[in-house]
Write a protein that holds these residues in place. Structure first.
Motif, PDB file in Angstrom:
ATOM      1  N   PHE A 331      15.967   2.340 123.072  1.00  0.00           N
ATOM      2  CA  PHE A 331      15.300   3.648 123.168  1.00  0.00           C
ATOM      3  C   PHE A 331      16.323   4.684 122.753  1.00  0.00           C
ATOM      4  O   PHE A 331      17.663   4.677 123.050  1.00  0.00           O
ATOM      5  N   GLY A 332      16.202   5.677 122.009  1.00  0.00           N
ATOM      6  CA  GLY A 332      17.088   6.680 121.378  1.00  0.00           C
ATOM      7  C   GLY A 332      16.554   7.191 120.232  1.00  0.00           C
ATOM      8  O   GLY A 332      16.747   6.360 119.308  1.00  0.00           O
ATOM      9  N   GLY A 333      16.446   8.535 120.126  1.00  0.00           N
ATOM     10  CA  GLY A 333      16.127   9.149 118.934  1.00  0.00           C
ATOM     11  C   GLY A 333      17.297   9.121 117.888  1.00  0.00           C
ATOM     12  O   GLY A 333      17.234   8.902 116.891  1.00  0.00           O
ATOM     13  N   SER A 334      18.418   9.618 118.515  1.00  0.00           N
ATOM     14  CA  SER A 334      19.582   9.546 117.494  1.00  0.00           C
ATOM     15  C   SER A 334      19.879   8.298 117.118  1.00  0.00           C
ATOM     16  O   SER A 334      20.443   8.081 115.842  1.00  0.00           O
ATOM     17  N   SER A 335      19.843   7.045 117.652  1.00  0.00           N
ATOM     18  CA  SER A 335      20.207   5.749 117.253  1.00  0.00           C
ATOM     19  C   SER A 335      19.334   5.428 116.067  1.00  0.00           C
ATOM     20  O   SER A 335      19.657   5.111 114.956  1.00  0.00           O
ATOM     21  N   VAL A 336      17.969   5.648 116.392  1.00  0.00           N
ATOM     22  CA  VAL A 336      16.767   5.232 115.324  1.00  0.00           C
ATOM     23  C   VAL A 336      16.955   5.934 114.220  1.00  0.00           C
ATOM     24  O   VAL A 336      16.713   5.292 113.093  1.00  0.00           O
ATOM     25  N   LEU A 337      17.198   7.387 114.455  1.00  0.00           N
ATOM     26  CA  LEU A 337      17.181   8.145 113.144  1.00  0.00           C
ATOM     27  C   LEU A 337      18.699   7.896 112.267  1.00  0.00           C
ATOM     28  O   LEU A 337      18.507   7.964 111.095  1.00  0.00           O
ATOM     29  N   THR A 338      19.740   7.525 112.970  1.00  0.00           N
ATOM     30  CA  THR A 338      21.145   7.349 112.216  1.00  0.00           C
ATOM     31  C   THR A 338      20.602   5.955 111.568  1.00  0.00           C
ATOM     32  O   THR A 338      21.065   5.773 110.059  1.00  0.00           O
ATOM     33  N   PHE A 339      20.319   5.013 111.950  1.00  0.00           N
ATOM     34  CA  PHE A 339      19.915   3.628 111.127  1.00  0.00           C
ATOM     35  C   PHE A 339      18.799   3.752 110.262  1.00  0.00           C
ATOM     36  O   PHE A 339      18.855   3.107 108.992  1.00  0.00           O
ATOM     37  N   SER A 340      17.918   4.794 110.344  1.00  0.00           N
ATOM     38  CA  SER A 340      16.893   5.093 109.342  1.00  0.00           C
ATOM     39  C   SER A 340      17.469   5.529 108.192  1.00  0.00           C
ATOM     40  O   SER A 340      17.151   5.306 107.184  1.00  0.00           O
ATOM     41  N   LEU A 341      18.474   6.547 108.259  1.00  0.00           N
ATOM     42  CA  LEU A 341      19.270   7.253 107.415  1.00  0.00           C
ATOM     43  C   LEU A 341      20.154   6.109 106.576  1.00  0.00           C
ATOM     44  O   LEU A 341      20.267   6.214 105.533  1.00  0.00           O
ATOM     45  N   ILE A 342      20.873   5.243 107.202  1.00  0.00           N
ATOM     46  CA  ILE A 342      21.472   4.200 106.711  1.00  0.00           C
ATOM     47  C   ILE A 342      20.684   3.414 105.871  1.00  0.00           C
ATOM     48  O   ILE A 342      20.889   3.011 104.722  1.00  0.00           O
ATOM     49  N   ILE A 343      19.444   2.792 106.405  1.00  0.00           N
ATOM     50  CA  ILE A 343      18.518   1.940 105.740  1.00  0.00           C
ATOM     51  C   ILE A 343      17.920   2.591 104.460  1.00  0.00           C
ATOM     52  O   ILE A 343      17.625   1.952 103.457  1.00  0.00           O
ATOM     53  N   GLY A 344      17.683   3.885 104.683  1.00  0.00           N
ATOM     54  CA  GLY A 344      17.143   4.526 103.498  1.00  0.00           C
ATOM     55  C   GLY A 344      17.973   4.644 102.443  1.00  0.00           C
ATOM     56  O   GLY A 344      17.332   4.440 101.218  1.00  0.00           O
ATOM     57  N   VAL A 345      19.259   4.982 102.688  1.00  0.00           N
ATOM     58  CA  VAL A 345      20.264   4.804 101.510  1.00  0.00           C
ATOM     59  C   VAL A 345      20.297   3.378 100.737  1.00  0.00           C
ATOM     60  O   VAL A 345      20.589   3.181  99.563  1.00  0.00           O
ATOM     61  N   CYS A 346      20.401   2.350 101.868  1.00  0.00           N
ATOM     62  CA  CYS A 346      20.279   0.739 101.227  1.00  0.00           C
ATOM     63  C   CYS A 346      19.165   0.795 100.261  1.00  0.00           C
ATOM     64  O   CYS A 346      19.431  -0.050  99.279  1.00  0.00           O
ATOM     65  N   PHE A 347      18.130   1.354 100.882  1.00  0.00           N
ATOM     66  CA  PHE A 347      16.812   0.990  99.830  1.00  0.00           C
ATOM     67  C   PHE A 347      16.908   1.822  98.660  1.00  0.00           C
ATOM     68  O   PHE A 347      16.348   1.308  97.701  1.00  0.00           O
TER      69      PHE A 347
END
Length: 364
Positions: A331-347
């Protein structure tokens, strides 16, 4: 599997990881009805998918050129934490933004990864002004994060730096020398650790030496995982979590909840999904010709692998409790959104690679 520049295997892996995480968060926060924390986590994940899909459509070069602005903005927010931050359990890590609280140190993982890729992309030799900028870029957020205190996040910054230097081609002898230096300096570094951090490290060697103190979380986590057996105790039937024996069960120790209620089978599936996700990203990284894209992808893979490995080892009592969340599961918004940013750039990188690859195949 590919569809219009999208790797469906990666998407399915990520979606399944998140669904398993939601099962764990639902159970860990359930008190007779659906918890607001679970609703928040669902919203975080949905917003995270919007970020992933949006960034996946943006050219990597645009994001790459924005690296300095993104880093400076994040550093500014991190500098505000000591002044206006919210203290929770003795740690001042969060900034209140109306109904939301953000953790700038968590977002700094993405900022450092992108900014370091940018700096290394412009570095022509090891000793240059770029190398000084790179060093300062890591020192400033690391000191601010250690002050909060948050040792686990600060260590993750070091992992990003070392992984990027490795993929940049820095010689192995540098890493050997660094490892020996840290070993020699370990007595001095130990002196600078806070008392509770020392106790957590010692607890790994013998958690029962301080059963009710520093070893409590590790012991309860190991009991929860071990009691899950092959198929688990059943959804919402975990005794360690629902009888309140297990602290931080919805954040750092979410894997313990999953293992207790769903057993070895779902735990193994979750670990396998992580392995497939990381392995597939690494395969793409080895195929890329663009040096900066390869650096970012390599750093992203290293960070995800590090956090998954440390979190799982921590819940199994094989690593100190250092406050590192399980990516896309804790659980945690900052963690989820941080890795979403990273994966988004990867994609974004993978979409560009796939389009070039398709055009190349059409020319054959």
């Amino acid at each position: 599997m590919r569809l219009k520049g999208i790797d469906l295997t990666l998407l399915i892996c990520l979606l399944m990881i998140q669904l398993i995480g939601l099962l764990g968060v639902f159970s860990a926060t359930y008190k007779g009805s659906i918890s607001p924390l679970f609703v928040k986590q669902v919203l975080y994940i949905l917003f995270g998918w919007l970020i992933i899909l949006a960034l996946g459509r943006i050219n990597f070069r645009i994001l790459y050129d924005m690296a300095t602005v993104i880093y400076m903005l994040n550093l500014f927010l991190l500098m505000l934490v000591p002044l206006f931050g919210k203290t929770v359990y003795g740690a001042k890590r969060w900034l209140d933004l109306g109904p939301l609280s953000i953790q700038p140190s968590e977002f700094m993982k993405f900022s450092l990864l992108l900014f370091s890729t940018y700096i290394l992309g412009h570095m022509k030799k090891n000793l240059s002004k770029e190398s000084v900028i790179l060093l300062l870029a890591f020192i400033m957020p690391t000191l601010l994060t250690l002050k909060q205190p948050d040792l686990g996040t600060a260590v993750s910054y070091l992992v990003i730096l070392l992984s990027l230097l490795f993929f940049k081609g820095v010689r192995i002898r540098f890493f050997i020398a660094l490892g020996l230096s840290l070993l020699i300096l370990s007595p001095i570094l130990w002196h600078f650790l806070k008392d509770y951090q020392k106790e957590r490290i010692i607890a790994v060697l013998d958690p029962y030496a301080d059963y009710a103190g520093s070893g409590y979380q590790l012991i309860q986590s190991m009991i929860a995982i071990g009691s899950g057996s092959i198929t688990g105790k059943g959804f919402l039937k975990g005794t360690q979590s629902h009888l309140l024996f297990l602290p931080e069960k919805h954040t750092d120790f979410i894997f313990s909840v999953i293992a207790e209620e769903w057993g070895f089978l779902l735990s193994f599936l979750l670990i396998s999904l992580y392995f497939l996700f990381i392995y597939r990203l690494a395969l793409y990284g080895m195929r890329l010709y663009d040096g900066t894209q390869r650096l970012f992808l390599g750093g992203a893979v290293s960070l995800i692998l590090f956090q998954v490995f440390v979190n799982l080892m921590m819940t199994m009592g094989l690593a100190p409790v250092v406050g590192i969340p399980l990516p896309f599961v804790s659980f945690g918004g900052s963690s989820v959104l941080t890795f979403s940013l990273i994966i988004g750039v990867c994609f974004s990188i993978l979409r560009e690679y796939m389009q070039k690859d398709i055009r190349f195949e059409e020319q054959l």
